[in-house]
Motif scaffolding. Structure first.
Motif, PDB file in Angstrom:
ATOM      1  N   GLU A 103       0.830  -1.201   0.000  1.00  0.00           N
ATOM      2  CA  GLU A 103       0.000   0.000   0.000  1.00  0.00           C
ATOM      3  C   GLU A 103       0.867   1.255   0.000  1.00  0.00           C
ATOM      4  O   GLU A 103       0.567   2.239  -0.700  1.00  0.00           O
ATOM      5  CB  GLU A 103      -0.928  -0.010   1.219  1.00  0.00           C
ATOM      6  CG  GLU A 103      -1.897   1.150   1.276  1.00  0.00           C
ATOM      7  CD  GLU A 103      -2.890   1.165   0.136  1.00  0.00           C
ATOM      8  OE1 GLU A 103      -3.544   2.207  -0.069  1.00  0.00           O
ATOM      9  OE2 GLU A 103      -3.021   0.127  -0.576  1.00  0.00           O
ATOM     10  N   LEU A 104       1.963   1.237   0.769  1.00  0.00           N
ATOM     11  CA  LEU A 104       2.888   2.369   0.744  1.00  0.00           C
ATOM     12  C   LEU A 104       3.525   2.529  -0.630  1.00  0.00           C
ATOM     13  O   LEU A 104       3.703   3.664  -1.113  1.00  0.00           O
ATOM     14  CB  LEU A 104       3.973   2.179   1.811  1.00  0.00           C
ATOM     15  CG  LEU A 104       3.527   2.334   3.257  1.00  0.00           C
ATOM     16  CD1 LEU A 104       4.654   1.937   4.204  1.00  0.00           C
ATOM     17  CD2 LEU A 104       3.097   3.775   3.531  1.00  0.00           C
ATOM     18  N   HIS A 105       3.858   1.423  -1.265  1.00  0.00           N
ATOM     19  CA  HIS A 105       4.432   1.486  -2.616  1.00  0.00           C
ATOM     20  C   HIS A 105       3.428   2.089  -3.603  1.00  0.00           C
ATOM     21  O   HIS A 105       3.788   2.922  -4.444  1.00  0.00           O
ATOM     22  CB  HIS A 105       4.839   0.084  -3.066  1.00  0.00           C
ATOM     23  CG  HIS A 105       5.309   0.023  -4.490  1.00  0.00           C
ATOM     24  ND1 HIS A 105       6.584   0.363  -4.869  1.00  0.00           N
ATOM     25  CD2 HIS A 105       4.652  -0.326  -5.634  1.00  0.00           C
ATOM     26  CE1 HIS A 105       6.705   0.229  -6.182  1.00  0.00           C
ATOM     27  NE2 HIS A 105       5.546  -0.195  -6.666  1.00  0.00           N
ATOM     28  N   ARG A 106       2.174   1.662  -3.493  1.00  0.00           N
ATOM     29  CA  ARG A 106       1.153   2.178  -4.405  1.00  0.00           C
ATOM     30  C   ARG A 106       0.958   3.687  -4.216  1.00  0.00           C
ATOM     31  O   ARG A 106       0.845   4.441  -5.191  1.00  0.00           O
ATOM     32  CB  ARG A 106      -0.170   1.453  -4.155  1.00  0.00           C
ATOM     33  CG  ARG A 106      -1.271   1.812  -5.135  1.00  0.00           C
ATOM     34  CD  ARG A 106      -2.582   1.155  -4.760  1.00  0.00           C
ATOM     35  NE  ARG A 106      -3.103   1.717  -3.519  1.00  0.00           N
ATOM     36  CZ  ARG A 106      -3.798   2.858  -3.437  1.00  0.00           C
ATOM     37  NH1 ARG A 106      -4.047   3.565  -4.540  1.00  0.00           N
ATOM     38  NH2 ARG A 106      -4.242   3.292  -2.279  1.00  0.00           N
ATOM     39  N   LEU A 107       0.964   4.145  -2.974  1.00  0.00           N
ATOM     40  CA  LEU A 107       0.779   5.571  -2.717  1.00  0.00           C
ATOM     41  C   LEU A 107       1.994   6.388  -3.151  1.00  0.00           C
ATOM     42  O   LEU A 107       1.851   7.485  -3.692  1.00  0.00           O
ATOM     43  CB  LEU A 107       0.499   5.788  -1.226  1.00  0.00           C
ATOM     44  CG  LEU A 107      -0.810   5.193  -0.694  1.00  0.00           C
ATOM     45  CD1 LEU A 107      -0.872   5.324   0.818  1.00  0.00           C
ATOM     46  CD2 LEU A 107      -2.009   5.856  -1.342  1.00  0.00           C
ATOM     47  N   ASN A 108       3.180   5.861  -2.911  1.00  0.00           N
ATOM     48  CA  ASN A 108       4.399   6.600  -3.278  1.00  0.00           C
ATOM     49  C   ASN A 108       4.590   6.696  -4.786  1.00  0.00           C
ATOM     50  O   ASN A 108       5.134   7.687  -5.288  1.00  0.00           O
ATOM     51  CB  ASN A 108       5.626   5.934  -2.639  1.00  0.00           C
ATOM     52  CG  ASN A 108       5.687   6.148  -1.145  1.00  0.00           C
ATOM     53  OD1 ASN A 108       5.179   7.156  -0.631  1.00  0.00           O
ATOM     54  ND2 ASN A 108       6.291   5.215  -0.429  1.00  0.00           N
ATOM     55  N   THR A 109       4.171   5.666  -5.507  1.00  0.00           N
ATOM     56  CA  THR A 109       4.350   5.662  -6.961  1.00  0.00           C
ATOM     57  C   THR A 109       3.118   6.160  -7.704  1.00  0.00           C
ATOM     58  O   THR A 109       3.150   6.250  -8.941  1.00  0.00           O
ATOM     59  CB  THR A 109       4.689   4.237  -7.444  1.00  0.00           C
ATOM     60  OG1 THR A 109       3.645   3.344  -7.034  1.00  0.00           O
ATOM     61  CG2 THR A 109       6.020   3.776  -6.861  1.00  0.00           C
ATOM     62  N   ASN A 110       2.046   6.427  -6.959  1.00  0.00           N
ATOM     63  CA  ASN A 110       0.797   6.931  -7.544  1.00  0.00           C
ATOM     64  C   ASN A 110       0.266   5.973  -8.606  1.00  0.00           C
ATOM     65  O   ASN A 110      -0.190   6.382  -9.680  1.00  0.00           O
ATOM     66  CB  ASN A 110       1.007   8.328  -8.151  1.00  0.00           C
ATOM     67  CG  ASN A 110      -0.312   9.037  -8.410  1.00  0.00           C
ATOM     68  OD1 ASN A 110      -1.320   8.744  -7.762  1.00  0.00           O
ATOM     69  ND2 ASN A 110      -0.307   9.962  -9.357  1.00  0.00           N
ATOM     70  N   ARG A 111       0.332   4.667  -8.292  1.00  0.00           N
ATOM     71  CA  ARG A 111      -0.154   3.655  -9.215  1.00  0.00           C
ATOM     72  C   ARG A 111      -1.536   3.156  -8.782  1.00  0.00           C
ATOM     73  O   ARG A 111      -1.825   3.049  -7.588  1.00  0.00           O
ATOM     74  CB  ARG A 111       0.796   2.453  -9.248  1.00  0.00           C
ATOM     75  CG  ARG A 111       2.075   2.698 -10.030  1.00  0.00           C
ATOM     76  CD  ARG A 111       2.993   1.510  -9.903  1.00  0.00           C
ATOM     77  NE  ARG A 111       4.081   1.558 -10.855  1.00  0.00           N
ATOM     78  CZ  ARG A 111       5.117   0.716 -10.843  1.00  0.00           C
ATOM     79  NH1 ARG A 111       5.204  -0.209  -9.920  1.00  0.00           N
ATOM     80  NH2 ARG A 111       6.070   0.826 -11.752  1.00  0.00           N
ATOM     81  N   LYS A 112      -2.362   2.844  -9.760  1.00  0.00           N
ATOM     82  CA  LYS A 112      -3.638   2.219  -9.452  1.00  0.00           C
ATOM     83  C   LYS A 112      -3.494   0.711  -9.307  1.00  0.00           C
ATOM     84  O   LYS A 112      -4.213   0.088  -8.523  1.00  0.00           O
ATOM     85  CB  LYS A 112      -4.655   2.552 -10.550  1.00  0.00           C
ATOM     86  CG  LYS A 112      -5.031   4.020 -10.626  1.00  0.00           C
ATOM     87  CD  LYS A 112      -6.087   4.253 -11.689  1.00  0.00           C
ATOM     88  CE  LYS A 112      -6.488   5.721 -11.742  1.00  0.00           C
ATOM     89  NZ  LYS A 112      -7.530   5.979 -12.787  1.00  0.00           N
ATOM     90  N   VAL A 116       2.684  -7.389  -9.929  1.00  0.00           N
ATOM     91  CA  VAL A 116       2.848  -8.576  -9.083  1.00  0.00           C
ATOM     92  C   VAL A 116       4.318  -8.807  -8.759  1.00  0.00           C
ATOM     93  O   VAL A 116       4.679  -9.203  -7.641  1.00  0.00           O
ATOM     94  CB  VAL A 116       2.232  -9.805  -9.772  1.00  0.00           C
ATOM     95  CG1 VAL A 116       2.427 -11.055  -8.914  1.00  0.00           C
ATOM     96  CG2 VAL A 116       0.755  -9.575 -10.055  1.00  0.00           C
ATOM     97  N   ILE A 117       5.208  -8.549  -9.707  1.00  0.00           N
ATOM     98  CA  ILE A 117       6.631  -8.783  -9.495  1.00  0.00           C
ATOM     99  C   ILE A 117       7.192  -7.900  -8.385  1.00  0.00           C
ATOM    100  O   ILE A 117       8.194  -8.245  -7.750  1.00  0.00           O
ATOM    101  CB  ILE A 117       7.412  -8.571 -10.815  1.00  0.00           C
ATOM    102  CG1 ILE A 117       8.846  -9.106 -10.697  1.00  0.00           C
ATOM    103  CG2 ILE A 117       7.382  -7.110 -11.214  1.00  0.00           C
ATOM    104  CD1 ILE A 117       8.936 -10.574 -10.440  1.00  0.00           C
ATOM    105  N   THR A 118       6.548  -6.773  -8.111  1.00  0.00           N
ATOM    106  CA  THR A 118       7.003  -5.902  -7.028  1.00  0.00           C
ATOM    107  C   THR A 118       6.882  -6.608  -5.692  1.00  0.00           C
ATOM    108  O   THR A 118       7.802  -6.589  -4.869  1.00  0.00           O
ATOM    109  CB  THR A 118       6.183  -4.597  -7.017  1.00  0.00           C
ATOM    110  OG1 THR A 118       6.301  -3.949  -8.279  1.00  0.00           O
ATOM    111  CG2 THR A 118       6.665  -3.667  -5.920  1.00  0.00           C
ATOM    112  N   LEU A 119       5.734  -7.249  -5.454  1.00  0.00           N
ATOM    113  CA  LEU A 119       5.562  -7.996  -4.209  1.00  0.00           C
ATOM    114  C   LEU A 119       6.485  -9.199  -4.160  1.00  0.00           C
ATOM    115  O   LEU A 119       7.083  -9.494  -3.110  1.00  0.00           O
ATOM    116  CB  LEU A 119       4.104  -8.454  -4.079  1.00  0.00           C
ATOM    117  CG  LEU A 119       3.808  -9.361  -2.880  1.00  0.00           C
ATOM    118  CD1 LEU A 119       4.142  -8.672  -1.572  1.00  0.00           C
ATOM    119  CD2 LEU A 119       2.351  -9.801  -2.894  1.00  0.00           C
TER     120      LEU A 119
END
Length: 274
Positions: A103-112, A116-119
């Motif tokens: 969730e922090l990654h999504r907010l920091n990168t402003n991605r919707k 999957v490879i990130t996790l």
């Protein structure tokens, strides 16, 4: 645990030198660590438009069935779910860790949509740092802009991307179903039935797995968790009335004995009331 297979010699096959080493260590008083067995069957498959994850619902402590309806599939993001096997406390802690980091990654990168490879990469690096001390493994399934993905992440940090996978104590039985019937471009219903049959095979052949089959279907635009997709080990039904009325059990004989006690010491205390 002590490794019995030392190296793989291309000319002579397996080398069993470590077996002699282990026997010598034990003869000299070394106490080898005991393996800890955990019971679970989880599996996942990719199909034409998404991923299906499945699990059983039994929790065990040693040879004791602790919980019959346990949750083993967890939501990390709207497009990413994981199925876990291993120690329950470690698995619960890692799920919370994955949720917060993604969730922090999504907010920091402003991605919707989080890839999957990130996790997979983040979890793999975290496991590697602890050298296998975190006693759980995960199947990671999700759909992003690059299509459906299914990854396996082991507790030492190794990872693989596979079209189908299974883990846990019932994985050997489940793998026989997956290897026999999986095919590319399956429909969603075919994938659901394949995963359910694989989990059923694990439950039937493994005492550490049981009760029901839970499924999770991950699509590009939606996801669905199906608890109780298939019931395998249902509760038995009582045929007769087993309630016992009061006084049903008769008394065959009754003996009353009077026990006389000898006074060894007697002490009397007086209290003064003001």
């Amino acid at each position: 645990m002590l490794n019995n297979f030392a190296t793989l010699d291309e000319e002579r096959g397996f080398s069993f030198r470590n077996c002699k080493r282990n026997a010598q260590l034990v003869a000299n008083g070394f106490i080898p660590p005991k393996a800890i067995k955990t019971g679970t069957t989880i599996c996942g498959v990719t199909y034409k438009d998404g991923v299906v994850l499945g699990c059983d619902t039994r929790t065990t402590i040693g040879n004791i069935i602790w919980e019959k309806k346990c949750e083993k599939i967890y939501k990390i993001q709207n497009n990413i779910f994981v199925a876990g096997a291993g120690t329950a406390a470690d698995m619960d802690g890692m799920v919370k860790w994955m949720r917060s980091n993604m969730e922090l990654h999504r907010l920091n990168t402003n991605r919707k949509i989080v890839p999957v490879i990130t996790l997979v990469t983040t979890l793999s690096h975290h496991f590697f740092r602890y050298g296998g001390a975190i006693s759980c493994v995960f199947l990671i399934g999700g759909v992003d802009n690059n299509g459906p993905h299914l990854h396996v992440v082991y507790k030492h940090g190794s990872k693989m991307k596979l079209p189908y996978a299974t883990m846990g104590s019932g994985s050997y039985a489940a793998m026989t179903i997956l290897e026999t019937r999986w095919k590319p471009d399956m429909t969603e219903q075919e994938a659901k039935e394949l995963v359910a049959d694989a989990i059923t095979s694990g439950v039937v052949n493994d005492l550490g797995s049981g009760t029901n089959v839970n499924l999770c279907v991950i699509r590009k635009s939606s996801s669905e968790k199906i608890n109780g997709y298939r019931e395998i080990c249902g509760n038995g039904k009582r045929i007769l009335d087993y309630s016992i009325k009061h006084g049903t059990t008769g008394i065959i004989s009754e003996t009353i004995k009077k026990i006389e006690l000898d006074v060894i010491e007697e002490q009397i205390e007086k209290m003064e009331v003001e």
